[in-house]
Every structure is written in C-alpha cells, then in structure tokens.
Design an enzyme around this catalytic site. Structure first.
Site, PDB file in Angstrom:
ATOM      1  CE  LYS A 126     -11.083  -7.622  -6.956  1.00 50.59           C
ATOM      2  NZ  LYS A 126     -11.500  -6.626  -7.861  1.00 50.59           N
ATOM      3  CG  ASP A 166      -7.934  -5.598  -7.853  1.00 52.24           C
ATOM      4  OD1 ASP A 166      -9.053  -5.037  -8.469  1.00 52.24           O
ATOM      5  OD2 ASP A 166      -7.494  -5.224  -6.927  1.00 52.24           O
TER       6      ASP A 166
HETATM    7  P1  NDP Z   1      -1.890  -1.946  -9.657  1.00 56.20           P
HETATM    8  O1  NDP Z   1      -1.307  -2.996  -8.861  1.00 56.20           O
HETATM    9  O2  NDP Z   1      -1.573  -1.896 -11.201  1.00 56.20           O
HETATM   10  O3  NDP Z   1      -1.455  -0.298  -9.297  1.00 56.20           O
HETATM   11  C1  NDP Z   1      -2.102  -0.089  -7.789  1.00 56.20           C
HETATM   12  C2  NDP Z   1      -1.372   1.410  -7.665  1.00 56.20           C
HETATM   13  O4  NDP Z   1      -1.817   1.755  -6.410  1.00 56.20           O
HETATM   14  C3  NDP Z   1       0.048   1.346  -7.322  1.00 56.20           C
HETATM   15  O5  NDP Z   1       0.607   2.570  -7.674  1.00 56.20           O
HETATM   16  C4  NDP Z   1       0.110   1.136  -5.913  1.00 56.20           C
HETATM   17  O6  NDP Z   1       1.468   1.849  -5.142  1.00 56.20           O
HETATM   18  C5  NDP Z   1      -0.845   1.976  -5.291  1.00 56.20           C
HETATM   19  N1  NDP Z   1      -1.349   1.517  -4.088  1.00 56.20           N
HETATM   20  C6  NDP Z   1      -1.686   0.227  -3.694  1.00 56.20           C
HETATM   21  N2  NDP Z   1      -2.032   0.176  -2.348  1.00 56.20           N
HETATM   22  C7  NDP Z   1      -1.899   1.306  -1.870  1.00 56.20           C
HETATM   23  C8  NDP Z   1      -1.949   1.907  -0.746  1.00 56.20           C
HETATM   24  N3  NDP Z   1      -2.148   1.216   0.514  1.00 56.20           N
HETATM   25  N4  NDP Z   1      -1.766   3.198  -0.606  1.00 56.20           N
HETATM   26  C9  NDP Z   1      -1.163   3.830  -1.517  1.00 56.20           C
HETATM   27  N5  NDP Z   1      -1.222   3.652  -2.809  1.00 56.20           N
HETATM   28  C10 NDP Z   1      -1.193   2.243  -2.916  1.00 56.20           C
HETATM   29  O7  NDP Z   1      -3.650  -2.059  -9.604  1.00 56.20           O
HETATM   30  P2  NDP Z   1      -4.654  -1.501 -10.592  1.00 56.20           P
HETATM   31  O8  NDP Z   1      -4.494  -0.272 -11.189  1.00 56.20           O
HETATM   32  O9  NDP Z   1      -5.128  -2.544 -11.261  1.00 56.20           O
HETATM   33  O10 NDP Z   1      -5.773  -1.180  -9.634  1.00 56.20           O
HETATM   34  C11 NDP Z   1      -5.982   0.136  -8.665  1.00 56.20           C
HETATM   35  C12 NDP Z   1      -7.189   0.202  -8.299  1.00 56.20           C
HETATM   36  O11 NDP Z   1      -8.373   0.065  -9.386  1.00 56.20           O
HETATM   37  C13 NDP Z   1      -7.718  -0.840  -7.233  1.00 56.20           C
HETATM   38  O12 NDP Z   1      -8.440  -0.308  -6.156  1.00 56.20           O
HETATM   39  C14 NDP Z   1      -8.661  -1.846  -8.115  1.00 56.20           C
HETATM   40  O13 NDP Z   1      -9.376  -2.602  -7.113  1.00 56.20           O
HETATM   41  C15 NDP Z   1      -9.228  -0.951  -8.932  1.00 56.20           C
HETATM   42  N6  NDP Z   1      -9.664  -1.480 -10.352  1.00 56.20           N
HETATM   43  C16 NDP Z   1      -8.796  -2.215 -10.975  1.00 56.20           C
HETATM   44  C17 NDP Z   1      -9.124  -2.813 -12.280  1.00 56.20           C
HETATM   45  C18 NDP Z   1      -8.400  -3.419 -13.230  1.00 56.20           C
HETATM   46  O14 NDP Z   1      -8.930  -3.744 -14.320  1.00 56.20           O
HETATM   47  N7  NDP Z   1      -7.084  -3.627 -13.027  1.00 56.20           N
HETATM   48  C19 NDP Z   1     -10.801  -2.700 -12.542  1.00 56.20           C
HETATM   49  C20 NDP Z   1     -11.614  -1.962 -11.568  1.00 56.20           C
HETATM   50  C21 NDP Z   1     -11.100  -1.343 -10.548  1.00 56.20           C
HETATM   51  P3  NDP Z   1       2.667   0.694  -4.410  1.00 56.20           P
HETATM   52  O15 NDP Z   1       3.286   0.101  -5.879  1.00 56.20           O
HETATM   53  O16 NDP Z   1       3.250   1.508  -3.796  1.00 56.20           O
HETATM   54  O17 NDP Z   1       1.599  -0.355  -3.843  1.00 56.20           O
END
Ligand code: NDP
Length: 446
Positions: A126, A166
């Site tokens: 990571k 991510d």
């Molecule tokens: P994105 O950046 O596309 O989206 C993240 C989302 O989560 C946004 O809506 C963001 O809101 C919100 N968010 C982030 N930090 C916080 C916080 N501290 N409190 C509340 N909301 C928050 O990321 P992904 O959708 O790719 O990833 C989301 C999760 O899924 C993560 O945990 C990631 O590790 C996991 N994941 C992702 C994969 C992938 O293929 N993308 C694979 C496996 C797991 P805001 O815009 O306000 O920050």
C-alpha cells in the site's frame, strides 16, 4: 489462549508505538489466527504471524511540487511493501491529509489477506501521500503526481510492485502517474492498475470494488435464503466504491436511501434510482462537488450535516467511505432498527466494538478484506490481460468477478462456520492466512 494473544499484541505494540490503526488491524487478525496456529502443528513455533506483521520494506520520501500560485509545497510519500510470499506487492495509493505510516501499514497488512483470498498471485502492499487532491486544479494534481512518481518509479515494476487507486486516487491521478512512469522508464508496461481502457485498463475495473461488495453480500444473503430484492440499503461515501455499490444494489431491486461524504449524508426517502445516481456520478466525478448539492436537484431529499447515515432504518448497510466510520453506538442503532446484513466496502470501516456487537447479535457481517476484494481481483485480471496483450469483454470480466466473489464467500464459510452462525471475520482471516503462511514456510526464513 488469551495470554498468548495478549503477549503477541504487547510485542507488536512495543515495536509499533503510535500506530493505532495498524495495531487495530493486527489485533483483529491475531484473535482468529493465533488459535488456529496453536491448533495446527505445521504453523506452531514458526513465528509466522510475527513475520507477517513486519513489512518487508518501507519507503518514505519527499514530494516537492509547485502550486498555481508558484509556491513550493512539500508532501510526504510512502510505499509499504508488506509481503511478497505469493506474488509481487499489490495494493492501492491513497492521497488524503490523514495518510501516515499507521494508516498505510494497516491497509498493507489487510491487503496481504485480501489478495490471498482472491486466489490470484498477488502479495500485499500500500502507499500514498498526505497530499489532498480536493480543491486542487488539474495542473496542480498533475504536478504533484509527476513529482510523486519521480521517486516512486524506482521501487515499483510490473513484476515487483504494482500500485492502483484508493481514496483520492482515481482515473485522473492514475493517468498522470502512469504517464510519468512511462516517460521515466521508456517502457509501456502494466505497472499500475486502474488504467483507462484505451491504454491498458480492464473493463469493469472502476465498478469492481462496489459491484464485488454487492456480489459478496448477495452470496451471504442467498446462503441464508434472502436477497437484495425489495430491501432498504444504507450506503456511506459517494466515491468510487459507494457509487458502484449503489448501482449494483439498485440493479438487484434494492432501494438505496443514502450516500455521504465527510460533511454529512443525504437521505432520499424515495430511493436513489439509476437516473439520480447518474446525477451523483456527474456531480462527484466530473464537477468534483460535494454530496449536499443532491438536495438542490431532488428537494424531497434531506442533507443531514456532520452525521453518518447509520441512524436511517435499513435491512442492509454498506459502509463505503473510510476506516472507523461505523462505531459501537451505530452498530447498536442499526441492529435495533432491523438491519440484517452489513458488507464492508471500505477498509476497516467498523470499529472492533461494532464488529463484536454484530457478531454477538448474529448479524451477517462481511469484513472488508473479503467483501471489498473485487477491486484488487479485477486489478489482478488487468495484470493478466496486460501480460497477454489482450482484453476481455465486459461480460467476461464481470463473470470472473462474480465467480471470485462467490469463491471468497465459500472460503469464508469453510473456515468460519460456527454453531448456527457463520463468522465471516474468522473465515476471512484464517482462509487468507493459510495460503500466505504455506508459501512463507516453503520459502524458508527470509
Ligand atoms: P474515493 O476517494 O473515491 O471516495 C471516498 C469517499 O469516502 C468520499 O465520499 C469521501 O468524502 C469519503 N470519505 C473519505 N474520508 C472520509 C472521512 N474521514 N469521513 C467521512 N467520509 C470520508 O475512495 P474509494 O471509494 O476508492 O474508497 C473508499 C473506501 O474503499 C476506502 O476505505 C478504500 O480503502 C476502500 N477500497 C477502495 C478500493 C478501490 O478499488 N477504490 C478497493 C478496496 C477498498 P470526501 O470527499 O468528503 O472526503
């Protein structure tokens, strides 16, 4: 047994002070895996888990770049190469101000087990930076990505370490990172996954994590003679994972009631249908705006500021935002309101206390390392297509994804079945551990 677990955790704690997220991830695994090690002679006495919690390599570096006001900015970049027993390091890059060593080590540690569960040959890694792409111009993001890759490129490679996206790293960032790698190495290789389809990416990769979560929960429900049809679903996040989890849940006949970001959540009592979801995708991916703008377009919906959506009654909850976003009191509220199943789209979104409550109450609970493995699985398929110099069709990739999620579900069932309950946390931890541990034993003390 409790004493053995405590001694192990004390030792890990001593060596990794000030890393709470990493210790949280390790203790969840240790609770399930240490009793399994003690009960199985081939693993006992090999210090196998102690070896797994120590990264093979940690790289930390300066990322200096110039913003639009011509000011010099400095961020910190990292890559954690955690375990390569079953394949090259594989795992995403996160760009978010909260990124630090503890967060990335927890993610890299989880990734070992997740990648093992996919059955594909990928080790765990990571990386990322405390850089925040929010509010930055495209050219600032490009300059940052180019500077980040100018150091990272010497540590990665298609047979060594293959990063992906991510939080904060989507198709735009992967494009800039890939462009700079290619320029530095003068090689067009599959060194990153999540690439655009016209330059080596796989169909279904953007959808894979969100679809995969829903496929996993669908398997879990089917195993208990239930389905998504007609269920109310509460989703957190509005990024990549949340958007495609919502899309698939809607396609399977569920009513999706919420989405969120770090400023609050939207609740649409009529459900977010395909057309409304298209609006969200444009809002978030093209206009890069906040989720509260949803209520301007759909006034029957409400925006609830600074809260998470777990207070909305539902049968299925899919936390798809970030770590520790679902706490004990949220778990209590969900259960009290009739929630039957929880599928983690994010990594470690439920706290240990919340997970214990779900398990105690016999809620169907899918841990992220199993249920969100669809993203890295399709990344593995992207690597295979790059090596073959060939592309599979959308249907072919989707079919493979469904098969992989079904197989992960079945592995969790075989290792996690208890009297009248399937403990998917235990199942995922042990099933993920066995393959990596066997490879480590075969490769000697390295
Ligand atoms: P994105 O950046 O596309 O989206 C993240 C989302 O989560 C946004 O809506 C963001 O809101 C919100 N968010 C982030 N930090 C916080 C916080 N501290 N409190 C509340 N909301 C928050 O990321 P992904 O959708 O790719 O990833 C989301 C999760 O899924 C993560 O945990 C990631 O590790 C996991 N994941 C992702 C994969 C992938 O293929 N993308 C694979 C496996 C797991 P805001 O815009 O306000 O920050």
């Amino acid at each position: 047994m409790e004493k053995i677990i405590q001694q192990f955790l004390d030792d890990v704690h001593r060596r990794n002070q000030n890393e709470p997220e990493f210790l949280q991830a390790v203790s969840e695994v240790a609770e399930n895996v240490l009793p399994y090690i003690v009960a199985n002679d081939i693993y006992y006495g090999q210090n196998i888990l102690l070896r797994m919690v120590e990264p093979e390599r940690v790289v930390s570096f300066r990322v200096a770049w110039i913003d639009d006001q011509e000011q010099i900015q400095v961020n910190r970049g990292y890559r954690i190469e955690m375990n390569s027993a079953i394949g090259p390091y594989k795992g995403g890059l996160r760009f978010h101000p909260s990124v630090n060593l503890s967060v990335l080590k927890f993610l890299a540690f989880e990734q070992i087990f997740k990648n093992s569960l996919t059955t594909l040959p990928m080790g765990g890694g990571k990386g990322g930076s405390d850089f925040d792409p929010k509010g930055k111009s495209d050219t600032e993001v490009m300059r940052f990505c180019q500077s980040f890759m100018t150091e990272l490129f010497r540590h990665i490679g298609p047979n060594r370490d293959i990063p992906a996206g991510d939080i904060g790293v989507g198709s735009r960032e992967i494009g800039y990172l890939f462009g700079q790698y290619k320029r530095l190495k003068n090689e067009f290789t599959g060194v990153l996954t999540g690439k655009g389809v016209s330059w080596g990416g796989s169909l279904i990769r953007p959808e894979a994590t969100g679809y995969g979560v829903v496929y996993f929960v669908e398997n879990m429900l089917a195993h208990h003679s239930e389905s998504f049809e007609g269920k109310d679903v509460v989703i957190s996040g509005s990024g990549n994972v949340a958007q495609y989890a919502a899309e698939k849940a809607i396609q399977l006949g569920a009513r999706v009631l919420t989405l969120s970001d770090s400023s609050g959540y939207i609740f649409d009592p009529d459900g977010i249908d395909a057309e409304k979801l298209n609006f969200v995708m444009r809002l978030k991916n093209e206009e890069r705006k906040r989720i509260h703008h949803y209520v301007e377009a759909y006034p029957k919906a409400q925006f609830i500021k600074n809260k998470t959506p777990w207070e909305v009654p539902c049968q299925i909850a899919l936390p798809c935002a970030t770590q520790n976003e679902l706490q004990f009191k949220d778990a209590q509220t969900l259960v009290a309101n009739g929630c039957r199943a929880v599928g983690e789209g994010a990594n470690m979104p439920a706290t240990p206390e919340a997970i214990h409550h779900f398990i105690e109450q016999q809620i169907l609970f899918a841990p992220g390392k199993a249920s969100n493995a669809g993203g890295v699985a399709v990344s593995g398929l992207e690597m295979a297509q790059n090596s073959l110099r060939y592309s599979w069709s959308r249907d072919e990739v989707d079919q493979k994804l469904k098969t992989i999620m079904g197989d992960i579900h079945d592995s969790c069932v075989s290792y996690g079945s208890e009297q009248n309950y399937i403990n998917y946390v235990k199942g995922a931890n042990i099933a993920g551990f066995v393959k990596v541990a066997d490879a480590m034993l075969a490769q000697g003390v390295v």
